[in-house]
Design a protein around this motif. Structure first.
Motif: not given
Ligand SMILES: [Mg+2]
Length: 142
Positions: A28-41, A43-52
């Motif tokens: 919904k945020l993307l549809e509204d024209g926003h951009k979503v970013f992920i961060w974590s204290g 480290g980089l959580r790309s693997d979790d984001m891919k898994r999900l």
């Protein structure tokens, strides 16, 4: 807006499962024209984001500063600057503005905080403020 989500206990439970409504809110945020970013204290959580299966909804993955936030943005190459952050830790929300969300520790189909969060972001985007009880204006800059 460039909207930054924390991982652990914000969108992920202790067992690594995704908070209910996360995917819907990102969409919904993307549809509204926003951009979503992920961060974590931690480290980089790309693997979790891919898994999900969230990578197609996300515009970037970064390491999150856990103190000295302004310096940390440069140190970790966080770009673009966060306009709105969602985190279960209050301090970073107070620094950049956003929503201090109720932590999500244990998998629960009953958790409804993501829908409230979406309303808060939509409200802030329209009016520059929000009635969400975890909402914080940025303390530092303009
Ligand atoms: Mg967290």
């Amino acid at each position: 807006m460039n909207i930054y989500f924390d991982c652990d206990y914000t969108i992920l439970a202790m067992d690594g499962s995704l908070r209910p409504g996360t995917q819907e809110v990102f969409s919904k945020l993307l549809e509204d024209g926003h951009k979503v970013f992920i961060w974590s204290g931690v480290g980089l959580r790309s693997d979790d984001m891919k898994r999900l299966n969230l990578m197609n909804l996300i515009s970037g993955v970064f390491v999150k500063p856990i103190a000295d936030f302004e310096i940390g943005l440069q140190r970790f190459g966080v770009d673009p600057r966060p306009d709105f952050v969602i985190d279960d830790h209050r301090e970073i929300v107070e620094a950049f503005g956003g929503v201090h969300i109720e932590p999500y520790y244990f998998r629960s189909a009953e958790d409804g905080h993501m829908e409230d969060l979406y309303q808060a972001i939509a409200e802030y985007s329209d009016r520059g403020t929000s009635s969400h009880r975890g909402f914080k204006l940025a303390s530092g800059s303009i």
